[in-house]
Design an enzyme around this catalytic site. Structure first.
Site, PDB file in Angstrom:
ATOM      1  CG  ASP A 133      43.323  65.018  62.298  1.00  0.00           C
ATOM      2  OD1 ASP A 133      44.412  65.363  62.792  1.00  0.00           O
ATOM      3  OD2 ASP A 133      42.565  65.813  61.720  1.00  0.00           O
ATOM      4  CD  GLU A 165      45.622  69.078  65.659  1.00  0.00           C
ATOM      5  OE1 GLU A 165      46.648  68.429  65.368  1.00  0.00           O
ATOM      6  OE2 GLU A 165      44.762  69.437  64.830  1.00  0.00           O
TER       7      GLU A 165
END
Length: 878
Positions: A452, A521
């Site tokens: 992330d 994602e």
């Protein structure tokens, strides 16, 4: 495929075997495994005895004594976290059902646990024996052999460790004991599940990978690898064979390093001073190499490298590895990460992988899951942490599936500001281990050193320096998010959501997770299994809440508040299809919902790959599978029963596919092959809900461009359309044979979204398509004919569905049942499912499965649809 029994095993090809105690002997003091008996041999510890330190209170010196009695300890498999081992030994009930997992006593895992194994050895004079941990012990450990502490491991999950135990090893019976410490993913570079699932009570503490004993002579060989350079025309390749050779003695020695690539020999003499390690580098040239491709693009040939080091004409150590010759590159395309394989554009269409929640190794399920990946039409698997065992990459090599491993998010892995010097050491060692473990696999597409977030400069250096040790060649990606790191640069990725429900037309938008760039994602959140699977995992009250109480947290959703309730999914399902009237009605409408939105996700990225501006370069569906039974983020659920999520994705991923565009109503042809397909035609038929044909047109002499998408005519908008209507697309070859068939249920009223109020995981829906007409189609009638053929250990059932009524037979689901009233058979691969046929139309489906999975029952086929009553027919073998 590399299918293997779960029975404890050794490297039997090397002549090694379990040592079985004599009848009546005291098993506690008998060796359970034999150590390697010749240079170059490796033995994998086949299993362990396990005990908590609350009970085993003695010191490591006592517990590692060969005479210690461990007969009261629990036998567990070789790769067993503490909970994984206890589950395999039957210490708990069904932890998949309802909230049973919540009842496990977490305090049991706040203390260390001991692993123990005994083995026999008869080391030759001058032999050296090494204890190898292929990865770290999760939580950290102490390692004891024959009463002596031979070392410790840090808290990192990934760094491998090797200990020279030559001086501690005894002729006869030896005992190895490993003390595993509690794990804490908030403070260690360990394993974390974040918001994917309910968490394992032991935090996966313990042994999760192989522990091995290896023997060599004066010289050892380690880290065998092959660096490849492929010519642009693919007609030649240069190889550099590399390995580290180490002199284990206190005197200078000359070793002959020799071997073969397939049948081509090579050799090199190397002189090593006392205890010296050198890197051997040997060049080879291949003319007309056998080039490895992803399965959509070509074949998957592998080369075999065998290497040994000899001293005075005797083999001292040996190594072997398979590798592939291929070229993978990445670049930024309109700011987005894009890939080429062997010089050809490669559109990534993949899924996010999850290991088993307790990190248990099940070779059959692993192979079945990769079969599903290929059956779906996915070409890539992304692994965010939990990098999986070597067998998975070997399977991917053979199947032609690309792999994108990397580190995980949201745990200590991204708490960079809290790292101490020891954490940087673990991070670098993790990169070394994973680089050396993975680099020979041609299936590796790239490695994410951040998830992330991108790592800061110091951490990036840890990773890059570590990967450099392995001569890493695949692309290194700074982050799965839009981020940049000092050396690796811009990621070219985006992870702007969604992670929760959105309607199909979302994917065609030019915002957030829409089909442009590289989406690392994204997915529509809830993926509801079919009824058979739901009833395996949910209690009656949980099943009731599932369709009646969207505001109530579900234990089989996420522990995160963002994903713990069905909420907007249940609201959208009711507003688009009509409020569910029962559990069965909810499940039926959920399959419709999951099918249409998953198909649209993959179709949109497929169509937009050929855009001149802001093209789609890749998409990873979040996720492919689940670590434990959950109701969200999967293309197939934990039971392996494929449902609407699976077949919607499978439809959208067909290799030569005709599809409808939700944004501009255009028809597109997507071709994943490297050759154009010409002489095609597309028939587009529009039906009202009552079956009335409103438009029927054919576009002839169509060519599907190679490895890309082709836009065709738009679907008409005839007057008098019912609020809910159908579009059927038939792609035909030059002989009129149907190559691809695709049916859409659409609405004259569009789904709308409020992008301005989007969060990192969700875009609110403000208007809803009207698909309620699907509740009033009238009763359909379908004839079902089925037969089964068996070859070897596999069976194939053919199912012909014919609409013999006057109404459309909508969303027909065929399943194989174990006998006339038995449960659904899984795993299973279907040519197609959830099909819609009009009066007089027939469709033939085929299903492939392991015959043994029937459990001796005869196969039956059950067929049911939205407006077709369930019926079951025999499909007995012919």
């Amino acid at each position: 495929m590399l299918r293997r029994s779960q029975v404890p095993w050794l490297v039997t090809a090397l002549g090694l075997a379990l040592v079985v105690p004599a009848v009546g002997a005291d098993a506690s003091v008998q060796p359970r495994v034999a150590a390697p008996a010749a240079p170059g041999q490796v033995v994998t510890v086949p299993g362990w005895k396990l005990q908590t330190s609350k009970t085993a209170t003695q010191t490591g010196a006592t517990l590692s004594s060969p005479t210690y009695d461990d007969s009261s300890w629990t036998s567990v498999p070789a790769r067993s976290t503490v909970m994984g081992g206890l589950i395999s030994a039957g210490k708990y009930g069904d932890l998949n059902y309802s909230t049973n997992l919540k009842n496990v006593n977490k305090s049991d895992f706040t203390v260390p646990w001991w692993y123990r194994e005994t083995f026999s050895a008869n080391p030759a004079a001058g032999a050296h024996t090494f204890l190898r941990l292929t990865n770290g012990i999760i939580g950290g450990s102490e390692i004891w052999l024959n009463g002596t502490k031979i070392g410790t491991t840090d808290t990192g999950s990934y760094p491998s460790h090797e200990f020279d135990v030559t001086g501690t090893l005894k002729s006869g019976t030896n005992a190895l004991a490993i003390k595993a410490s509690p794990a804490d993913p908030k403070k260690q570079l360990s394993i974390s599940w974040v918001d994917w699932t309910q968490l394992p009570p032991d935090n996966n503490m313990g042994i999760w990978r192989d522990v091995q004993l290896a023997e060599s002579g004066a010289v050892t060989v380690r880290n065998t690898r092959v660096v490849t350079s492929v010519a642009g025309d693919l007609k030649s390749a240069d190889l550099t064979i590399k390995a580290e050779v180490t002199n284990n003695t206190n005197a200078s020695v000359t070793t002959a390093v020799a071997g073969t690539v397939d049948s081509t020999p090579f050799s090199q003499n190397v002189t090593l001073s006392a205890n010296q390690t050198k890197t051997v580098s040997i060049a080879q040239h291949l003319t007309d190499p056998r080039v490895w491709w992803p399965y959509e693009m070509g074949d998957q040939p592998l080369y075999h490298l065998a290497l040994n080091a000899s001293v005075d004409g005797k083999v001292s150590d040996s190594a072997a590895t398979d590798f592939g010759v291929r070229d993978v590159k990445s670049a930024l395309k309109d700011g987005a990460m894009s890939f080429t394989v062997n010089g050809k554009p490669f559109l990534v269409r993949g899924g996010g992988w999850s290991s088993d929640l307790f990190l248990r190794y099940d070779p059959r399920k692993l192979a079945d899951q990769l079969d599903y990946v290929k059956d779906l039409g996915l070409n890539t698997i992304r692994l965010e942490g939990k990098e999986e065992n070597d067998e998975m990459y070997a399977l991917a090599d053979k199947l032609g599936i690309m792999m994108m491993p990397g580190w995980e998010c949201c745990s200590y892995w991204q708490s960079y500001g809290s790292w101490k010097a020891a954490d940087h050491t673990v991070a670098g060692a993790s990169a070394v281990t994973e680089g050396l473990r993975l680099r020979n696999h041609p299936s590796i597409l790239g490695f994410y050193i951040g998830s992330d977030t991108a790592p800061p400069a110091a951490v990036e250096k840890d990773y890059l320096d570590g990967l450099k040790v392995s001569d890493w060649q695949a692309p290194i990606i700074s982050s799965a998010a839009k981020a940049s790191s000092p050396v690796t640069g811009a990621s070219g990725n985006k992870m702007d959501g969604p992670y929760w429900w959105i309607p199909p037309n979302y994917w065609y938008g030019d915002k957030l997770g829409g089909a442009f760039g590289f989406a690392s994602e994204v997915g529509p959140g809830p993926d509801i299994p079919d009824a058979d699977a739901l009833k395996q995992y949910l209690s009656p009250s949980e099943l009731s809440d599932l369709w009646q109480n969207g505001s109530k947290a579900q234990y089989h959703l996420s522990p995160s508040g963002d994903f713990s309730k069905l909420g907007s999914f249940l609201t959208a399902l009711g507003k688009r299809y009509g409020t569910p009237k029962s559990l069965d009605d909810f499940v039926s409408k959920a399959q419709l919902t999951n099918y249409e939105v998953n198909r649209a996700q993959f179709e949109s990225f497929g169509r937009n790959q050929s855009k001149s501006s802001k093209p789609a370069t890749g998409v990873i569906y979040w996720m492919l599978n689940n670590p434990w039974p959950t109701l969200f983020w999967h293309l197939y659920d934990y039971s392996m029963q494929p449902a609407g999520s699976y077949f919607g994705a499978k439809a959208g991923l067909r290799p030569l596919h005709v599809q409808y565009s939700y944004d501009d109503r255009s028809v597109a042809l997507v071709n994943t092959g490297l050759a154009a397909k010409s002489g095609l035609s597309v028939q587009t038929t529009i039906f009202n809900a009552d079956g009335t044909v409103k438009s029927d047109t054919t576009q002839s002499n169509v060519t599907a461009k190679a490895d890309g998408s082709t836009t065709l005519n738009k679907v008409a908008t005839p007057s008098g359309l019912s609020a809910t209507y159908f579009v059927r697309l038939l792609l035909k070859d030059g002989s009129g044979n149907v190559v691809d068939r695709n049916v859409y249920w659409l609405s004259t009223k569009a789904d709308t979204m409020n992008y301005d109020n989007s969060t990192w995981f969700d875009t609110p829906q403000t208007g809803y398509a009207d698909l309620s007409g699907l509740q009033n189609l009238g009763a359909g009638k379908v004839d079902v004919n089925a037969s089964t053929t068996t070859s070897g250990d596999r069976s194939t059932t053919s199912v012909k569905l014919t609409n013999s009524g006057s109404k459309v037979a909508f969303f027909l689901r065929a399943t194989i049942r174990k006998g006339a009233s038995g449960g659904e058979l899984a795993p299973i691969t279907w040519s197609d499912d959830y099909v819609t046929i009009w009066p007089g139309e027939s469709v033939t489906l085929s299903a492939d499965y392991r015959t043994a999975d029937l459990g001796g029952a005869q196969p039956n086929v059950q067929v049911a649809g939205v407006n077709v009553a369930s019926k079951t027919v025999s499909a007995s073998p012919r």
